[in-house]
Design a protein around this motif. Structure first.
Motif, PDB file in Angstrom:
ATOM      1  N   GLY A  19       0.860  -1.145  -0.004  1.00  8.69           N
ATOM      2  CA  GLY A  19      -0.370  -0.119   0.219  1.00  8.69           C
ATOM      3  C   GLY A  19       0.682   0.956  -0.510  1.00  8.69           C
ATOM      4  O   GLY A  19       0.431   2.239  -0.709  1.00  8.69           O
ATOM      5  N   TRP A  20       2.036   1.591   0.931  1.00  9.04           N
ATOM      6  CA  TRP A  20       2.431   2.595   0.898  1.00  9.04           C
ATOM      7  C   TRP A  20       3.802   2.341  -0.661  1.00  9.04           C
ATOM      8  O   TRP A  20       4.091   3.933  -0.852  1.00  9.04           O
ATOM      9  N   LEU A  21       4.356   1.647  -0.574  1.00  8.61           N
ATOM     10  CA  LEU A  21       5.216   1.272  -2.240  1.00  8.61           C
ATOM     11  C   LEU A  21       3.721   1.995  -3.704  1.00  8.61           C
ATOM     12  O   LEU A  21       4.561   2.802  -3.959  1.00  8.61           O
ATOM     13  N   SER A  22       2.880   1.510  -3.709  1.00  9.32           N
ATOM     14  CA  SER A  22       2.487   2.099  -4.771  1.00  9.32           C
ATOM     15  C   SER A  22       1.977   3.302  -4.935  1.00  9.32           C
ATOM     16  O   SER A  22       1.509   4.110  -5.195  1.00  9.32           O
ATOM     17  N   ALA A  23       1.273   3.992  -4.113  1.00  8.27           N
ATOM     18  CA  ALA A  23       1.473   5.296  -3.329  1.00  8.27           C
ATOM     19  C   ALA A  23       2.563   5.661  -3.716  1.00  8.27           C
ATOM     20  O   ALA A  23       2.058   7.118  -4.008  1.00  8.27           O
ATOM     21  N   GLN A  24       3.301   5.328  -2.778  1.00  5.02           N
ATOM     22  CA  GLN A  24       4.701   6.812  -2.988  1.00  5.02           C
ATOM     23  C   GLN A  24       5.203   6.684  -5.218  1.00  5.02           C
ATOM     24  O   GLN A  24       5.319   7.701  -5.288  1.00  5.02           O
ATOM     25  N   ILE A  25       5.180   5.581  -5.412  1.00  5.04           N
ATOM     26  CA  ILE A  25       5.729   5.714  -6.546  1.00  5.04           C
ATOM     27  C   ILE A  25       4.247   6.530  -7.516  1.00  5.04           C
ATOM     28  O   ILE A  25       4.593   7.224  -8.745  1.00  5.04           O
ATOM     29  N   LEU A  26       3.060   6.252  -7.545  1.00  2.00           N
ATOM     30  CA  LEU A  26       2.153   6.886  -7.720  1.00  2.00           C
ATOM     31  C   LEU A  26       2.384   8.868  -7.618  1.00  2.00           C
ATOM     32  O   LEU A  26       1.564   9.703  -8.656  1.00  2.00           O
ATOM     33  N   THR A  28       5.073  10.211  -7.112  1.00  2.00           N
ATOM     34  CA  THR A  28       6.069  10.557  -7.533  1.00  2.00           C
ATOM     35  C   THR A  28       5.607  10.453  -9.352  1.00  2.00           C
ATOM     36  O   THR A  28       6.131  11.625  -9.504  1.00  2.00           O
ATOM     37  N   ILE A  29       4.555  10.068  -9.789  1.00  2.00           N
ATOM     38  CA  ILE A  29       4.791   9.887 -11.184  1.00  2.00           C
ATOM     39  C   ILE A  29       3.351  11.165 -11.694  1.00  2.00           C
ATOM     40  O   ILE A  29       3.857  11.773 -12.342  1.00  2.00           O
TER      41      ILE A  29
END
Length: 152
Positions: A19-26, A28-29
């Motif tokens: 959950g954290w990783l996907s939010a951080q990647i989104l 940044t994008i």
């Protein structure tokens, strides 16, 4: 060694992490698309769209519900934690970011008036979230939690 094996197989922790990783990647994008520049700090930093705090705790809540049910201790604890984290992200932390922006503007203004004033490190302005950022983080966390639970 068993400790690390248990951690890596803990579906609740995996859901929260993803959950954290996907939010951080989104986040940044989205930052790159809006600002036309890459900022590596967005990969681990606070603030922005979507809220990684909300995505993390809602992935945890979703997986606790999936594995233990709505009447469980795990669901109750994770649910209360999620409410506190999301409320804090929209409240105190958001106000801190607004105050940092004002203080940074004041520092710029004082610097223009007298260049002998030492410039201190600028305060971080991305620390909190708008209600919309928290909402989208929560939705993302629920989706990630469902995906992680159904992959196991």
């Amino acid at each position: 060694m068993q400790f690390f094996n248990d951690l890596l197989n803990n579906r609740l922790l995996l859901a929260a992490f993803f959950g954290w990783l996907s939010a951080q990647i989104l986040k940044t994008i989205i930052y790159v698309l809006v600002n036309k520049e890459f900022n590596a700090e967005r990969l681990t930093g606070d603030g922005g769209m979507p809220s990684s705090h909300s995505a993390t705790v809602m992935a945890l809540v979703t997986s606790a519900f999936y594995y233990f049910g709505a009447g469980s201790f795990e669901f109750a604890i994770s649910g209360v934690l999620a409410l506190i984290v999301m409320h804090d992200a929209m409240g105190v932390r958001r106000e801190t970011g607004i105050q940092a922006k004002v203080i940074n503007n004041m520092m710029d203004w004082f610097q223009e008036l007298d260049s002998d004033i030492p410039v201190e490190e600028r305060l971080k302005e991305f620390v909190g979230h708008t209600p919309l950022q928290v909402l989208f983080g929560a939705i993302l966390g629920i989706v990630v939690g469902i995906i992680v639970c159904n992959l196991s």
